[in-house]
Design a protein around this motif. Structure first.
Motif, PDB file in Angstrom:
ATOM      1  N   THR A   1      23.794  50.336  37.361  1.00 46.98           N
ATOM      2  CA  THR A   1      22.821  49.647  36.879  1.00 46.98           C
ATOM      3  C   THR A   1      22.719  48.213  36.924  1.00 46.98           C
TER       4      THR A   1
ATOM      5  N   ILE B   1      22.029  47.374  40.508  1.00 44.57           N
ATOM      6  CA  ILE B   1      20.593  47.398  40.858  1.00 44.57           C
ATOM      7  C   ILE B   1      19.816  46.168  40.419  1.00 44.57           C
ATOM      8  N   GLY B   2      20.506  45.874  39.065  1.00 41.97           N
ATOM      9  CA  GLY B   2      19.765  44.432  38.544  1.00 41.97           C
ATOM     10  C   GLY B   2      19.877  43.255  39.166  1.00 41.97           C
TER      11      GLY B   2
ATOM     12  N   TYR C   1      23.279  50.227  29.595  1.00 47.68           N
ATOM     13  CA  TYR C   1      22.610  50.479  30.831  1.00 47.68           C
ATOM     14  C   TYR C   1      21.454  49.523  30.903  1.00 47.68           C
TER      15      TYR C   1
ATOM     16  N   LEU D   1      21.607  46.319  33.427  1.00 46.74           N
ATOM     17  CA  LEU D   1      20.297  46.103  34.426  1.00 46.74           C
ATOM     18  C   LEU D   1      19.857  44.741  34.141  1.00 46.74           C
TER      19      LEU D   1
END
Lengths: 133, 142
Positions: free
Chosen positions: A48, A51-52, B4, B8
């Motif tokens: 994640t 992805i960020g 998470y 992110l």
């Protein structure tokens, strides 16, 4: 140039602080990428984060208009650079972020040595390329 | 779940910082390393600004906290050894950084540009990591 460099650096520093404060993890990108690809079972948050890391630039492009840099490297630079960056960051347990920002901020002597080392070899490499190419 | 979302959000903040600061442009990195040529020193400010934020936190705030907001414990590297492996690894990393003007963060953030050279770099980087694993195993694993 000066203002954007400082502002970008502040964002990087703040992100490193927040990842430690909220998740208890060091923002060392080479390790995070390694975990996201090869150790996802144990450290699934790493994916994640990755992805960020891609969404961030898209967000900036949405706000600011797209401004992709020009990539006119020779393909041998892409291949050799990638290979050495991957190999070296794994062998040396970190890269520009983990050693250069987090490690130095933690007061790690290892990271100070690593950062000085890769700065020096980077400068020498660019100097030699300037002579030869 | 919160870990998470944290990952992110901090990843996005980090990625935005890389773009805003100019770190995702290989020409900027190589210009920064070109101290004897057309030196572009302003990237030093990126590192200084990042450390200016992170250092006070790691030095004075973190020691007073017992655990992260989400998650069981703070994880930090345990090794303190300044050994051949560290110096050799960093030296090799620096050569690759100079050759390409890219390091792992900007390369991942650069996926956003859908630039073929970025994908080539990332593929080579993952191969390099695996080669290091092969060399290191089974004696030493980081």
């Amino acid at each position: 140039m000066i203002a954007t460099s400082i502002f970008g650096g502040l964002l990087i520093g703040l992100a490193s602080v927040c990842l430690m404060l909220f998740a208890g993890r060091i923002a060392g990108i080479s390790s995070i990428v390694y975990r996201a690809i090869f150790q996802l079972k144990f450290e699934s948050w790493a994916l994640t984060f990755v992805i960020g890391l891609v969404l961030g630039p898209l967000l900036v492009a949405a706000l600011n208009g797209p401004a992709a840099p020009v990539f006119d490297l020779a393909w041998w630079q892409v291949a050799l650079g990638g290979l050495l960056v991957g190999f070296g960051s794994r062998l040396g347990s970190g890269c520009t972020s983990g050693h250069g920002v987090c490690g130095i901020s933690r007061g790690s002597a290892r990271s100070v040595v690593a950062t000085l080392t890769f700065m020096v070899t980077g400068v020498i490499t660019v100097f030699i390329m300037g002579m030869v190419l | 779940m919160m870990i998470y979302l944290t990952a992110l959000a901090t990843g996005a903040m980090f990625g935005a910082g890389l773009v805003v600061s100019g770190m995702t442009d290989p020409a900027n990195i190589q210009g920064f390393l070109d101290v004897t040529g057309a030196w572009r020193p302003h990237l030093a400010l990126v590192m200084i600004a990042a450390i200016a934020v992170a250092l006070p936190f790691f030095q004075w705030v973190l020691p007073r906290l017992s655990k992260p907001v989400y998650g069981a414990s703070f994880l930090a590297p345990l090794s303190t050894a300044i050994d051949q492996r560290l110096v050799l690894g960093a030296a090799i990393f620096g050569i690759g950084w100079g050759v390409s003007g890219l390091c792992p963060g900007p390369a991942i953030a650069g996926i956003a540009y859908l630039e073929p050279q970025i994908f080539g770099f990332l593929a080579a980087m993952l191969i390099g990591m695996r080669l290091a694993d092969r060399l290191l195993s089974p004696s030493a694993k980081a």
